[in-house]
Scaffold this motif. Structure first.
Motif, PDB file in Angstrom:
ATOM      1  N   ILE A  31       0.848  -1.193   0.000  1.00  0.00           N
ATOM      2  CA  ILE A  31       0.000   0.000   0.000  1.00  0.00           C
ATOM      3  C   ILE A  31       0.882   1.240   0.000  1.00  0.00           C
ATOM      4  N   SER A  33       0.657   4.694   1.227  1.00  0.00           N
ATOM      5  CA  SER A  33      -0.200   5.493   2.086  1.00  0.00           C
ATOM      6  C   SER A  33       0.568   5.874   3.341  1.00  0.00           C
ATOM      7  N   ARG A  37      -3.005   4.902   7.670  1.00  0.00           N
ATOM      8  CA  ARG A  37      -3.997   4.534   6.654  1.00  0.00           C
ATOM      9  C   ARG A  37      -3.703   3.195   5.976  1.00  0.00           C
ATOM     10  N   GLU A  41      -6.513   0.574   4.507  1.00  0.00           N
ATOM     11  CA  GLU A  41      -6.719   0.381   3.070  1.00  0.00           C
ATOM     12  C   GLU A  41      -6.489  -1.064   2.634  1.00  0.00           C
TER      13      GLU A  41
END
Length: 187
Positions: A31, A33, A37, A41
């Motif tokens: 991810i 991010s 987060r 996610e």
């Protein structure tokens, strides 16, 4: 009861336990991010995978026609912890679900979502420290710094990326949550 990732405590040191983790399988997703987060996610696709968004691998009888294929999907029991590891570039994280020990690379279902990857993590020696509290970058970062210093003070050499482990669901009160920071060390 959620299955826990197995390990054996080798020794205890000021500020950490030295553990031996066996080889294990993870379902992971990279991810791009923030620290906070990234697990949010990645959770939905990874949870979908263990919830049945996969292609089950059923052994075929030897007399089966060559055209037969494994079909259907399979639910996979949730295990703990959910692991987060810093990725290969800034702002990238690998979020991992540890798979139950009953599966092998040959029997674990294939993900339907191409973003979910199955990988075997080799056996390793690692230092680990446990704490309760919030899942903030600051809380994990402080523990990671302390762990690194304690490992070095004990004469051990870190190797590999620090893992941030969350053992509890988000609705559990923050002061009761089990969290760990795990740092692989040279054998």
């Amino acid at each position: 009861m959620t299955e826990q990732q197995p390990y054996r405590v080798v020794s205890r040191h000021p500020g950490f336990e030295l553990r031996r983790y066996p080889a294990h399988l993870v379902a992971e997703m990279q991810i791009q991010s923030s620290f906070t987060r990234a697990p949010i996610e990645a959770f939905r696709p990874l949870a979908a995978y263990i919830g049945g968004a996969n292609r089950a691998r059923h052994p075929l009888p030897t007399a089966a026609p060559a055209m037969s294929a494994a079909g259907g999907s399979e639910k996979i029991a949730m295990t703990a912890p959910v692991i987060q590891v810093e990725g290969e570039w800034p702002g990238a994280y690998l979020v991992q679900f540890v798979m139950p020990v009953t599966f092998t690379a040959a029997t674990l279902p294939e993900p339907v979502d191409a973003r979910v990857r199955i990988r075997e993590v080799p056996a390793q020696l690692a230092a680990a420290t446990r704490f309760s509290g919030r899942w903030t970058e600051q809380a994990f970062g402080q523990r990671a710094t302390q762990l690194g210093r304690s490992v070095t003070a004990a004469g051990l050499q870190p190797t590999g990326a620090i893992r941030y482990a969350r053992f509890d669901p988000p609705w559990k009160p923050w002061f009761l949550r089990r969290n760990e920071v795990v740092l692989p060390v040279v054998e």
